[in-house]
Scaffold this motif. Structure first.
Motif, PDB file in Angstrom:
ATOM      1  N   VAL A 117       7.434  -2.029   7.437  1.00 19.53           N
ATOM      2  CA  VAL A 117       8.097  -0.698   7.529  1.00 19.53           C
ATOM      3  C   VAL A 117       9.684  -0.749   7.394  1.00 19.53           C
ATOM      4  O   VAL A 117      10.080   0.212   6.534  1.00 19.53           O
ATOM      5  CB  VAL A 117       7.805  -0.084   8.904  1.00 19.53           C
ATOM      6  CG1 VAL A 117       8.633   0.958   9.222  1.00 19.53           C
ATOM      7  CG2 VAL A 117       6.337   0.287   8.797  1.00 19.53           C
ATOM      8  N   PRO A 118      10.268  -1.727   7.837  1.00 20.69           N
ATOM      9  CA  PRO A 118      11.858  -1.821   7.449  1.00 20.69           C
ATOM     10  C   PRO A 118      12.111  -1.789   5.985  1.00 20.69           C
ATOM     11  O   PRO A 118      13.163  -1.137   5.437  1.00 20.69           O
ATOM     12  CB  PRO A 118      12.609  -2.816   8.209  1.00 20.69           C
ATOM     13  CG  PRO A 118      11.433  -3.130   9.488  1.00 20.69           C
ATOM     14  CD  PRO A 118      10.181  -2.803   8.756  1.00 20.69           C
ATOM     15  N   LEU A 119      11.289  -2.565   5.399  1.00 19.41           N
ATOM     16  CA  LEU A 119      11.427  -2.658   3.851  1.00 19.41           C
ATOM     17  C   LEU A 119      11.242  -1.261   3.261  1.00 19.41           C
ATOM     18  O   LEU A 119      11.723  -1.150   2.157  1.00 19.41           O
ATOM     19  CB  LEU A 119      10.482  -3.791   3.562  1.00 19.41           C
ATOM     20  CG  LEU A 119      10.982  -5.024   3.606  1.00 19.41           C
ATOM     21  CD1 LEU A 119       9.661  -6.095   3.117  1.00 19.41           C
ATOM     22  CD2 LEU A 119      12.364  -5.522   2.925  1.00 19.41           C
ATOM     23  N   MET A 120      10.230  -0.520   3.668  1.00 20.66           N
ATOM     24  CA  MET A 120       9.876   0.721   3.186  1.00 20.66           C
ATOM     25  C   MET A 120      10.997   1.431   3.268  1.00 20.66           C
ATOM     26  O   MET A 120      11.442   2.629   2.272  1.00 20.66           O
ATOM     27  CB  MET A 120       8.665   1.356   3.823  1.00 20.66           C
ATOM     28  CG  MET A 120       8.229   2.679   3.306  1.00 20.66           C
ATOM     29  SD  MET A 120       7.946   2.637   1.617  1.00 20.66           S
ATOM     30  CE  MET A 120       6.169   2.094   1.101  1.00 20.66           C
ATOM     31  N   ALA A 121      11.588   1.352   4.451  1.00 19.28           N
ATOM     32  CA  ALA A 121      12.939   2.488   4.555  1.00 19.28           C
ATOM     33  C   ALA A 121      14.043   2.075   3.603  1.00 19.28           C
ATOM     34  O   ALA A 121      14.615   3.212   3.200  1.00 19.28           O
ATOM     35  CB  ALA A 121      13.285   2.240   6.211  1.00 19.28           C
ATOM     36  N   VAL A 122      14.231   0.918   3.502  1.00 17.89           N
ATOM     37  CA  VAL A 122      15.282   0.368   2.562  1.00 17.89           C
ATOM     38  C   VAL A 122      15.043   0.939   1.064  1.00 17.89           C
ATOM     39  O   VAL A 122      15.651   1.352   0.136  1.00 17.89           O
ATOM     40  CB  VAL A 122      15.539  -1.085   2.674  1.00 17.89           C
ATOM     41  CG1 VAL A 122      16.417  -1.324   1.428  1.00 17.89           C
ATOM     42  CG2 VAL A 122      16.159  -1.350   3.980  1.00 17.89           C
TER      43      VAL A 122
END
Length: 200
Positions: A117-122
């Motif tokens: 999920v943090p990768l999706m945010a970036v």
């Protein structure tokens, strides 16, 4: 940098459409988590994508990007601040909406989501910095997901959203593929933030 991130988080917390979106999608996530952890993972990714795109895209829609860059002339610092703020919001959103998943004992599903999920945010924030038009980005990626990744790739090709879905299922190689797509997006955003703001 810390001041910029704090300012971005304050803006997200005080803009009604943002916190209302977080509340609605978070409530849906809690509901989905009761029935199916995989459905919650999908919603966490879609919700994170939407929140990050709106967070960055609103600066260009409402012309506040000009003021932001006047206050912080180094546009790379501004971009990094956007990315960090998007990750913080994504982690808070994922944790709150995933409470029912944790209560059901689906620790592995929650852990896999926490990795991707943090990768999706970036990825989403970087794409918003490149394209600058949230509506175009939503429509474009919606069509991409349905026709390119869904129909042509059958959600099995090494493409961004297919990789996200597989990484959410615990596939580490897909996590690396999605990290690669995220890296490409960030590189593109580093060049895109230097574009003139007059045409937007």
């Amino acid at each position: 940098m810390i001041t910029l991130v704090r300012s971005e988080l304050h803006r997200m917390a005080t803009v009604r459409s943002t916190w209302l979106s977080v509340a609605i999608v978070g409530a849906l996530g809690l509901l989905f988590g009761v029935f199916d952890a995989a459905a919650w993972q999908l919603l966490a990714g879609v919700g994170t994508f939407g929140l990050a795109v709106m967070h960055v895209g609103q600066h260009y829609q409402h012309r506040t990007a000009v003021l932001l860059h006047l206050a912080q002339p180094n546009r790379t610092v501004t971009l990094v601040g956007h990315l960090v703020a998007a990750v913080v919001v994504a982690l808070v959103f994922m944790t709150l909406s995933g409470a029912t998943v944790l209560l059901d004992g689906d620790i592995r599903e929650f852990r896999d989501a926490a990795a991707v999920v943090p990768l999706m945010a970036v990825f989403a924030a970087a794409n918003a910095a490149i394209f600058r038009r949230p509506t175009w980005l939503f429509l474009g990626y919606g069509g991409w997901f349905i026709f390119v990744e869904g129909l042509a790739g059958r959600l099995d090709a090494p493409l961004p959203f297919s990789a996200y879905l597989a990484a959410g299922g615990g596939d580490r190689s897909s996590l690396l593929v999605f990290a690669g797509w995220t890296g490409v997006s960030v590189i593109g955003a580093l060049f895109a933030v230097r574009r003139d703001l007059v045409g937007d």
